[in-house]
Design a protein around this motif. Structure first.
Motif, PDB file in Angstrom:
ATOM      1  N   GLN B  24       0.862  -1.180   0.000  1.00 27.10           N
ATOM      2  CA  GLN B  24       0.000   0.000   0.000  1.00 27.10           C
ATOM      3  C   GLN B  24       0.895   1.225   0.000  1.00 27.10           C
ATOM      4  N   ALA B  25       1.483   1.509  -1.105  1.00 25.21           N
ATOM      5  CA  ALA B  25       2.440   2.613  -1.159  1.00 25.21           C
ATOM      6  C   ALA B  25       2.490   3.141  -2.576  1.00 25.21           C
ATOM      7  N   GLY B  26       2.961   4.346  -2.682  1.00 25.21           N
ATOM      8  CA  GLY B  26       3.220   4.864  -4.018  1.00 25.21           C
ATOM      9  C   GLY B  26       4.469   4.210  -4.558  1.00 25.21           C
ATOM     10  N   THR B  27       4.396   3.720  -5.774  1.00 23.07           N
ATOM     11  CA  THR B  27       5.564   3.070  -6.363  1.00 23.07           C
ATOM     12  C   THR B  27       5.768   3.568  -7.787  1.00 23.07           C
ATOM     13  N   ALA B  28       6.999   3.472  -8.234  1.00 24.36           N
ATOM     14  CA  ALA B  28       7.302   3.777  -9.636  1.00 24.36           C
ATOM     15  C   ALA B  28       8.371   2.797 -10.110  1.00 24.36           C
ATOM     16  N   PHE B  29       8.311   2.481 -11.384  1.00 23.53           N
ATOM     17  CA  PHE B  29       9.119   1.387 -11.938  1.00 23.53           C
ATOM     18  C   PHE B  29       9.720   1.863 -13.265  1.00 23.53           C
ATOM     19  N   TRP B  30      11.070   1.957 -13.259  1.00 19.76           N
ATOM     20  CA  TRP B  30      11.800   2.290 -14.491  1.00 19.76           C
ATOM     21  C   TRP B  30      12.342   0.969 -15.049  1.00 19.76           C
ATOM     22  N   PRO B  31      11.736   0.407 -16.094  1.00 22.42           N
ATOM     23  CA  PRO B  31      12.058  -0.987 -16.449  1.00 22.42           C
ATOM     24  C   PRO B  31      13.425  -1.219 -17.065  1.00 22.42           C
ATOM     25  N   VAL B 151      11.123   2.467  -7.081  1.00 20.81           N
ATOM     26  CA  VAL B 151      11.096   3.432  -5.975  1.00 20.81           C
ATOM     27  C   VAL B 151       9.720   3.350  -5.318  1.00 20.81           C
ATOM     28  N   ASP B 152       9.707   3.390  -4.000  1.00 22.53           N
ATOM     29  CA  ASP B 152       8.403   3.424  -3.333  1.00 22.53           C
ATOM     30  C   ASP B 152       8.429   4.406  -2.176  1.00 22.53           C
ATOM     31  N   THR B 153       7.242   4.787  -1.777  1.00 31.01           N
ATOM     32  CA  THR B 153       7.107   5.642  -0.603  1.00 31.01           C
ATOM     33  C   THR B 153       5.870   5.221   0.170  1.00 31.01           C
ATOM     34  N   TYR B 154       5.798   5.661   1.393  1.00 32.74           N
ATOM     35  CA  TYR B 154       4.719   5.226   2.291  1.00 32.74           C
ATOM     36  C   TYR B 154       3.355   5.673   1.763  1.00 32.74           C
ATOM     37  N   ASP B 155       3.243   6.942   1.455  1.00 35.69           N
ATOM     38  CA  ASP B 155       2.061   7.493   0.798  1.00 35.69           C
ATOM     39  C   ASP B 155       0.827   7.549   1.683  1.00 35.69           C
ATOM     40  N   GLY B 156       1.004   7.448   2.979  1.00 35.30           N
ATOM     41  CA  GLY B 156      -0.146   7.585   3.875  1.00 35.30           C
ATOM     42  C   GLY B 156      -0.744   6.248   4.229  1.00 35.30           C
ATOM     43  N   PRO B 157      -1.456   6.208   5.353  1.00 35.74           N
ATOM     44  CA  PRO B 157      -1.948   4.924   5.870  1.00 35.74           C
ATOM     45  C   PRO B 157      -2.973   4.243   4.977  1.00 35.74           C
ATOM     46  N   THR B 158      -3.762   4.966   4.227  1.00 37.80           N
ATOM     47  CA  THR B 158      -4.791   4.331   3.395  1.00 37.80           C
ATOM     48  C   THR B 158      -4.732   4.833   1.961  1.00 37.80           C
ATOM     49  N   ALA B 159      -3.658   5.475   1.656  1.00 34.14           N
ATOM     50  CA  ALA B 159      -3.631   6.186   0.382  1.00 34.14           C
ATOM     51  C   ALA B 159      -3.554   5.247  -0.816  1.00 34.14           C
ATOM     52  N   ARG B 160      -4.115   5.714  -1.913  1.00 34.76           N
ATOM     53  CA  ARG B 160      -3.930   5.050  -3.192  1.00 34.76           C
ATOM     54  C   ARG B 160      -3.731   6.168  -4.217  1.00 34.76           C
ATOM     55  N   SER B 161      -2.783   6.978  -3.943  1.00 34.45           N
ATOM     56  CA  SER B 161      -2.669   8.195  -4.751  1.00 34.45           C
ATOM     57  C   SER B 161      -1.661   8.061  -5.887  1.00 34.45           C
ATOM     58  N   GLU B 162      -0.927   6.923  -5.916  1.00 33.57           N
ATOM     59  CA  GLU B 162       0.083   6.756  -6.960  1.00 33.57           C
ATOM     60  C   GLU B 162       0.944   8.011  -7.037  1.00 33.57           C
ATOM     61  N   SER B 163       1.533   8.342  -5.931  1.00 34.35           N
ATOM     62  CA  SER B 163       2.162   9.657  -5.788  1.00 34.35           C
ATOM     63  C   SER B 163       3.567   9.744  -6.365  1.00 34.35           C
ATOM     64  N   LEU B 164       4.092   8.632  -6.845  1.00 33.68           N
ATOM     65  CA  LEU B 164       5.413   8.691  -7.466  1.00 33.68           C
ATOM     66  C   LEU B 164       5.282   8.575  -8.985  1.00 33.68           C
ATOM     67  N   HIS B 185       3.890   3.876 -12.907  1.00 36.03           N
ATOM     68  CA  HIS B 185       3.674   4.110 -11.476  1.00 36.03           C
ATOM     69  C   HIS B 185       2.383   3.451 -11.019  1.00 36.03           C
ATOM     70  N   TRP B 186       2.340   3.132  -9.746  1.00 34.96           N
ATOM     71  CA  TRP B 186       1.229   2.349  -9.206  1.00 34.96           C
ATOM     72  C   TRP B 186       1.206   2.540  -7.709  1.00 34.96           C
ATOM     73  N   TYR B 187       0.354   1.812  -7.014  1.00 30.16           N
ATOM     74  CA  TYR B 187       0.275   1.973  -5.561  1.00 30.16           C
ATOM     75  C   TYR B 187       0.652   0.706  -4.815  1.00 30.16           C
ATOM     76  N   THR B 188       1.118  -0.312  -5.585  1.00 31.79           N
ATOM     77  CA  THR B 188       1.693  -1.500  -4.948  1.00 31.79           C
ATOM     78  C   THR B 188       2.934  -1.890  -5.757  1.00 31.79           C
ATOM     79  N   SER B 189       3.567  -2.973  -5.352  1.00 33.33           N
ATOM     80  CA  SER B 189       4.732  -3.437  -6.117  1.00 33.33           C
ATOM     81  C   SER B 189       4.336  -4.464  -7.175  1.00 33.33           C
ATOM     82  N   ASP B 190       3.042  -4.663  -7.355  1.00 40.92           N
ATOM     83  CA  ASP B 190       2.549  -5.622  -8.350  1.00 40.92           C
ATOM     84  C   ASP B 190       2.530  -4.939  -9.724  1.00 40.92           C
ATOM     85  N   TYR B 191       3.466  -5.318 -10.578  1.00 42.23           N
ATOM     86  CA  TYR B 191       3.559  -4.672 -11.890  1.00 42.23           C
ATOM     87  C   TYR B 191       3.259  -5.641 -13.033  1.00 42.23           C
ATOM     88  N   ARG B 192       2.464  -6.667 -12.748  1.00 43.80           N
ATOM     89  CA  ARG B 192       2.093  -7.583 -13.827  1.00 43.80           C
ATOM     90  C   ARG B 192       1.372  -6.847 -14.950  1.00 43.80           C
TER      91      ARG B 192
END
Lengths: 572, 361
Positions: B24-31, B151-164, B185-192
């Protein structure tokens, strides 16, 4: 011709050479035995010819090609003719640019092609179609849908029967299938005179190497199958039939399992000797392995086979080859061997393209015992210094006429390899013997210069780099890089790095290759990044630079490498 | 073998923030990132979250105590950089950030050598990144290398803001040739979901003039595994039925060769063809490029797979390659070193290149 252009040839009954080719404008031309040329599709009108096949005629040649204009069709032209008026033979099959043509002993020319017309008669969009042309009464048979497939492969008997083959990838297991057509077949029947389809072998996947042969009363087909989920289990395989395709006996070459095959040329004689000349490399473990050339022999029309014998051997002056000499050849490609029987029983000539001198040249070997041993081995054919001679995977480069061997080779216009010219090299056995003698005499003069000269060259190069004299540094670079990178373009890209010191540390020479390690001190003075405008710089630091130097055209040159792409401009 | 700061990663894993936090975090993925003596990858990271990690990876929330992003660079270096089946190692680092921060980093450290790989920032203001004393140039000591950045960040306790979010710029500073892409970018580490469409139609320019290669990065339920990445995917040309493609004259030609990739690799298009096929396809053509994850099927070898949460490795065998799930981000690169296109001068002083990230379905 453009470097990728197709060409084909055939010999008439008098062994005269008829040659057709696509020129630099992709116009299709026919060259008669006297050297007169004609455009097969008139200039000045819409045209899009592609594909090319030729068949021998008693006093001329038949040429087959596909054109999308004036309408999509398959066009057949017979030479000589007073006017260029090809006839369309593909009908409504929507032919594509892959087809074969062969003339039997009765003067009938058999045509097999593949087309993409959707038809209820086949579950596949791609199907093989057949018809024949009888010149004597200008009779063109009906078109017959033979079977699904994308590779039209056929062998024709002098008596007029034929065997068509296809690799079928739909409807049931992927397989090589055959259909026999007897000489006395009635062409206008629904089946086109073909007997029922027979499965030759189940083969999940094949490469385009797929050839058919007629050997006396035996039919044979050869293919390269791909097995395994990764399709890297390449296998050169084949099958033969002695009962006109009712039953097939399958065979394979176990010593070549895993070897990818880039070219296959065959030659046979009336006594049942059969030679396969192939380009192969083992890809089971490495996609980067260099290609090599091999000969496989049979003395009983393919019932039994020899192992694949490497054709290459080191060229040495006055000493025996060592293991190191033999291993050195693995650094250089060799490909597209062609083989032909001579007029003396047992005599064969093999010619191939070889990059052992960094440039491509042709090498030939002559045997008098069907390839068991070599009377003349690995003889370089003459090539002016600084030029490149090559062979194409097809057609076979050697033809025999007038009691002598002739090689049709491709000479590249320059080191860009963008255009080529066809040249003919005559290789009578006595001439090849002379070439071999000349070569042994010239080997001393061509001896690779040793470490002292290479060190001098390397130091000269680095001195030019230190002095910022990039015009001088350019002179040391390999000609294949220089052919595509003019001096001004090279110089414009230089100067970002300032070299303070350069010391050639060690040199290791292996044949025409040398690794030179140079310790440098260099910095990057401030420069503006072109995309952002930001200023960048690097402080001075020490680095070990590894360069490969090449012995080429009588001197050591520095092989230019684009480090970021791990790319070079040489092609060996 | 672990790179610098595995302690941070291990601690993060131990306290559960690595997996749970990323869930449950903001994440971004540079492939894809390439690093060598002459090539670098410059990434820009945009952070729009006010809730970030502490320097130890705790979800401290807003304020100075929570002003860190979690950078994870997965790479293979040295001779392994060109080994398609080598695993990636992980470099794991928490580094300073702030709300609406932009950080541009040279992953190789070629540029910004005196500013920890950080580019373009004025050190006189907002220089918290510099005060941290930590290095943003994650690949500085492992050249040459290929890899990807997560890269990931906490992004708040319930956030789904895709902030990265972010971009990448792959730059050959010897020739000036460059290409780039937008990070996923996404809000979890699941990049399928980021896997390129399988199949994707791709055109291939003439092999004799222009080199075509594919950068392949397998994707997974967790794109940020701890310590190493051994995800394996396969790419292959299958355009009609069994390993084939078209030339520029609509002729179908068979003889393609699948290629497997672990973590990240470059696959040359020429290596995806048999030699007989390549010789007859000098002018290039077009193909359907398939990508899918594979799993070890024991005696059957590496078999096509679908994602399956019931399996410990998240995969189960597919009935065929066609029924497998898309499993890798694929970037097509085209370049010419000879300064020509269509045999005519390209006016590029020798080199041009282009890259296209094949879009997901």
């Amino acid at each position: 011709m453009d470097a990728n252009s197709d060409w084909a040839y055939s010999l008439d009954a008098s062994d005269h050479l008829w040659l057709s080719y696509y020129d630099e404008s992709r116009m299709l031309r026919l060259r008669d035995p006297k050297g007169a040329e004609s455009l097969l599709v008139p200039a000045g009108r819409a045209q899009s010819p592609s594909g090319l096949a030729m068949a021998a005629r008693s006093a001329g040649a038949a040429v087959l090609w596909r054109d999308k204009y004036p309408e999509k069709g398959l066009y057949l032209f017979e030479a000589p003719s007073d006017e260029i008026r090809p006839q369309e033979v593909g009908g409504d099959t929507e032919p594509l640019a892959r087809f074969v043509a062969e003339t039997d002993g009765q003067g009938k020319t058999h045509l097999l092609w593949y087309g993409e017309k959707a038809t209820e008669a086949s579950s596949d969009r791609y199907n093989l179609y057949y018809r024949n042309w009888r010149q004597s009464d200008q009779a063109l048979s009906e078109i017959a849908l033979v079977m699904p497939g994308i590779y039209p492969v056929m062998a024709v008997d002098p008596g007029g029967s034929l065997m068509a083959f296809s690799w079928q990838s739909s409807d049931g297991p992927q397989r090589i299938a055959s259909r026999f057509r007897p000489a006395d077949a009635v062409a206008d029947k629904d089946d086109g005179g073909f007997r029922a389809e027979v499965t030759v072998a189940e083969v999940p996947s094949i490469t385009p190497i797929f050839e058919a042969l007629r050997l006396g009363s035996r039919w044979m087909v050869l293919w390269v199958g791909q097995y395994g989920l990764d399709r890297r289990d390449f296998r050169l395989e084949g099958a033969y039939s002695d009962d006109d395709g009712a039953r097939w006996t399958r065979f394979g070459f176990d010593d070549l399992k895993g070897f990818d095959i880039a070219s296959l040329q065959t030659a046979s004689d009336a006594e049942g000797h059969l030679m396969l000349a192939i380009t192969a490399r083992n890809r089971q473990v490495d996609d980067r392995a260099k290609q090599d050339v091999y000969l496989i022999r049979s003395a009983d029309r393919g019932s039994t086979w020899s192992k694949a014998s490497p054709l290459r051997a080191p060229e040495l002056a006055g000493r025996s080859a060592t293991e190191e000499d033999r291993n050195l050849l693995a650094f250089f490609h060799a490909r597209n061997p062609s083989v032909a029987f001579g007029e003396t029983p047992g005599e064969i000539l093999v010619v191939w393209e070889d990059w052992r001198t960094i440039r491509s040249g042709l090498y030939a070997s002559l045997s008098k015992d069907f390839g068991e041993t070599w009377a003349l081995s690995n003889v370089p054919l003459p090539r002016p210094r600084g030029t490149n001679l090559g062979l194409r995977y097809e057609p076979g480069a050697i033809y025999v006429a007038g009691g002598s061997y002739h090689v049709l080779a491709e000479r590249y216009a320059d080191d860009t390899f963008k255009s080529k010219q066809l040249v003919q090299i005559d290789v009578a056995p006595a001439v090849l013997s002379d070439y071999a003698k000349q070569r042994s005499e010239s080997m001393k003069a061509d001896e690779i210069a040793g470490e002292a000269q290479l060190r001098q060259r390397a130091e000269g190069y680095w001195q030019a780099m230190r002095d910022g004299e990039f015009e001088k540094a350019y002179d040391y670079l390999d000609p294949f890089f220089k052919a595509v990178t003019p001096l001004n373009a090279y110089v414009a890209n230089m100067g970002k790095i300032k070299y303070a010191e350069a010391k050639v540390e060690d040199i290791k020479i292996q044949g025409p290759l040398a690794e030179v390690n140079t310790k440098i001190r260099a910095s990057v003075p401030a420069f503006k990044v072109p995309t952002t405008g930001a200023m960048m710089s690097q402080p001075e630091r020490e680095a070990l630079v590894k360069n490969r130097w090449l012995w080429l055209d009588g001197e050591w040159v520095n092989e230019f490498r684009v480090e970021s792409q791990d790319a070079v401009f040489t092609r060996y | 073998m672990f790179a610098k700061n595995t302690l941070a990663s291990a601690v993060a894993a131990a306290i559960g923030v690595s997996a749970v936090g990323a869930a449950q975090a903001g994440t971004a993925f540079w492939p894809y990132a390439a690093l060598s003596e002459t090539v670098t990858t410059i990434v820009s990271v945009i952070n729009t979250s006010d809730y970030n990690w502490s320097s130890g990876g705790a979800a401290n929330g807003t304020g100075a105590a929570g002003d860190n992003l979690h950078y994870r660079f997965y790479y293979k270096s040295g001779t392994a950089a060109n080994d398609k089946l080598a695993k990636c190692e992980e470099y794991d680092e928490y580094l300073p950030t702030s709300y609406n921060d932009l950080q541009t980093i040279d992953l190789s450290g070629h540029f910004g050598a005196e500013t920890s790989g950080v580019l373009f920032n004025d050190p006189s203001i907002n220089n918290q990144w510099q005060q941290s004393g930590r290095d943003y140039a994650f690949g500085r000591n492992v050249l040459p290398a290929r890899g990807y950045l997560f890269v990931d960040t906490y992004d708040g306790p319930t956030a789904r803001s895709e902030s990265l979010s972010g971009e990448a710029f792959v730059f050959e500073f010897g020739s000036g040739a460059a290409w780039g892409y937008q990070a996923y970018h996404w809000y979890t580490s699941d990049y399928r979901w980021a896997a390129s469409a399988s199949p994707s139609n791709v055109s291939i320019m003439p092999f004799t003039e222009i080199t075509t290669a594919f950068f392949v990065t397998p994707v997974d339920w967790d794109q940020a595994p701890d310590f190493a990445n051994d995800y394996r995917a396969r790419v292959e040309f299958v355009t009609t039925s069994r390993g084939d493609l078209y030339d520029r004259d609509e002729n179908l030609i068979s003889g393609t060769v699948p290629q497997d990739v672990v973590c990240v690799a470059r696959v040359d298009a020429a290596d995806m063809l048999s030699d007989g096929t390549l010789a007859r396809l000098e002018d290039g053509g077009w193909a359907k490029l398939w990508n899918y994850r594979v799993k070890n099927g024991g005696a059957a070898g590496w078999v096509p797979a679908v994602f399956d949460p019931q399996q410990s490795d998240g995969l189960s065998a597919a009935s065929s390659a066609r029924s497998a799930d898309a499993g890798a981000v694929v970037i097509k690169l085209e370049y010419n070193l000879g300064g020509t296109i269509n045999g005519e001068s390209s006016g590029t002083n020798g080199v041009f290149n282009n890259a296209i990230m094949l879009a997901p379905n």
